[in-house]
Design a protein around this motif. Structure first.
Motif, PDB file in Angstrom:
ATOM      1  N   PRO A 108      -1.860  -0.764   3.255  1.00 51.41           N
ATOM      2  CA  PRO A 108      -1.250  -0.335   1.993  1.00 51.41           C
ATOM      3  C   PRO A 108      -1.946  -0.967   0.787  1.00 51.41           C
ATOM      4  N   ILE A 109      -2.011  -0.189  -0.290  1.00 50.25           N
ATOM      5  CA  ILE A 109      -2.555  -0.683  -1.558  1.00 50.25           C
ATOM      6  C   ILE A 109      -1.448  -1.448  -2.281  1.00 50.25           C
ATOM      7  N   PRO A 110      -1.709  -2.662  -2.756  1.00 50.65           N
ATOM      8  CA  PRO A 110      -0.672  -3.414  -3.480  1.00 50.65           C
ATOM      9  C   PRO A 110      -0.197  -2.681  -4.725  1.00 50.65           C
ATOM     10  N   THR A 111       0.945  -3.057  -5.229  1.00 46.99           N
ATOM     11  CA  THR A 111       1.586  -2.337  -6.331  1.00 46.99           C
ATOM     12  C   THR A 111       0.807  -2.404  -7.641  1.00 46.99           C
ATOM     13  N   PHE A 112      -0.118  -3.341  -7.788  1.00 47.01           N
ATOM     14  CA  PHE A 112      -0.839  -3.470  -9.055  1.00 47.01           C
ATOM     15  C   PHE A 112      -1.649  -2.220  -9.379  1.00 47.01           C
ATOM     16  N   ALA A 113      -1.992  -1.415  -8.377  1.00 46.25           N
ATOM     17  CA  ALA A 113      -2.936  -0.317  -8.553  1.00 46.25           C
ATOM     18  C   ALA A 113      -2.282   1.037  -8.764  1.00 46.25           C
ATOM     19  N   GLN A 114      -0.979   1.088  -8.914  1.00 45.59           N
ATOM     20  CA  GLN A 114      -0.280   2.371  -8.967  1.00 45.59           C
ATOM     21  C   GLN A 114      -0.718   3.251 -10.126  1.00 45.59           C
ATOM     22  N   ASP A 115      -1.142   2.648 -11.235  1.00 46.61           N
ATOM     23  CA  ASP A 115      -1.521   3.424 -12.425  1.00 46.61           C
ATOM     24  C   ASP A 115      -3.017   3.698 -12.504  1.00 46.61           C
ATOM     25  N   PHE A 116      -3.786   3.276 -11.498  1.00 40.21           N
ATOM     26  CA  PHE A 116      -5.227   3.481 -11.515  1.00 40.21           C
ATOM     27  C   PHE A 116      -5.590   4.817 -10.871  1.00 40.21           C
ATOM     28  N   SER A 117      -6.797   5.277 -11.158  1.00 42.30           N
ATOM     29  CA  SER A 117      -7.262   6.547 -10.611  1.00 42.30           C
ATOM     30  C   SER A 117      -7.420   6.465  -9.094  1.00 42.30           C
ATOM     31  N   PRO A 118      -7.030   7.505  -8.360  1.00 38.87           N
ATOM     32  CA  PRO A 118      -7.238   7.505  -6.905  1.00 38.87           C
ATOM     33  C   PRO A 118      -8.711   7.466  -6.521  1.00 38.87           C
TER      34      PRO A 118
END
Length: 265
Positions: free
Chosen positions: A185-195
């Motif tokens: 899983p990707i940590p929550t810090f990256a939710q607003d970054f481009s896929p």
């Protein structure tokens, strides 16, 4: 006497000015270590980084070196991208005491990113290691780079999970780990970054990519679950001991008070 005082003050002033001009010996040693620790097949650093002529701010003219001021040897950034450099992560960077930007992209560096990278470049705001052959896991200590605004690790051979502690990087505005071997899983810090910054990792999931399968969601909190299990085990042991003590106490109480009454009856 007054003339002697003026001469002393003038000497101190000139000495201080000279020290400012020549800057930090540590930064010069930093660049020496970098030059010696990397493989330079094209000879770019060997030909450009000439330490034989110590003049005011002379290292500021080296290829890829930018100084805070042109008149002092204080490194602001090292932009060593696309120079054909090889070998492990450069050594001696801890002596570049005010390094703000490190760009090693488009080279052939290999091996692990140092586990103590936060101690080597504590003030870096931009870390660019893309298009190399760095391997192993992303060091968790990168979360201690308190001033980090951007990092780019794309197109390496990095594996394992993105450290959950990266959520602590409060200044982070961009991160790119595309094209690696990362999983989980990707940590929550990256939710607003481009896929796009996370694409090309076959086993990576979670926002901003597709949702993780149920079996992988539990990997987000393995440490927490382990702690809960440990605490539950400790609680069970404590409860057992307390229960045993209470039962033993009542056993003694019965022997002393209840049994004699039964015999009298």
């Amino acid at each position: 006497m007054a003339e002697d005082t003026k001469f002393l003050l003038l000497s101190l002033l000139l000495s201080s000015s000279s020290s400012l001009c020549f800057g930090s010996e540590q930064d010069i040693q930093c660049l020496r270590s970098v030059q010696q620790s990397v493989i330079d097949p094209l000879g770019i650093l060997k030909s450009s980084w000439n330490f034989g002529y110590a003049t005011n701010g002379y290292i500021c003219s080296f290829t890829g070196v930018e100084c805070w001021h042109g008149y002092e040897n204080k490194v602001l950034s090292l932009r060593l991208d696309n120079l054909g450099l090889e070998g492990p992560f450069p050594q001696g960077l801890q002596n570049c005491t005010s390094l703000n930007i490190l760009d090693l992209s488009y080279n052939n560096f290999s091996g692990p990113i140092p586990s103590g990278i936060a101690q080597q470049i504590p003030y870096v705001t931009s870390l660019i290691l893309s298009y190399n052959n760095f391997s192993s896991e992303i060091p968790e200590s990168m979360a201690n780079l308190a001033y980090l605004n951007t990092f780019n690790l794309q197109h390496n051979q990095l594996r394992g999970q993105i450290p959950e502690r990266f959520s602590m990087l409060g200044r982070l505005t961009s991160s790119n780990v595309a094209g690696n071997l990362l999983s989980g899983p990707i940590p929550t810090f990256a939710q607003d970054f481009s896929p796009l910054y996370f694409a090309g990792n076959r086993d990576l999931c979670g926002a901003p990519l597709d949702e993780c399968p149920r079996s992988q969601r539990w990997r987000l909190i393995p440490i927490r679950l382990r702690r809960i299990n440990e605490e539950s085990s400790i609680g069970a042991v404590v409860g057992f001991v307390l229960g045993f003590v209470v039962a033993f106490y009542f056993h003694l109480l019965c022997r002393e008070r209840i049994l004699p009454c039964v015999f009298r009856t």
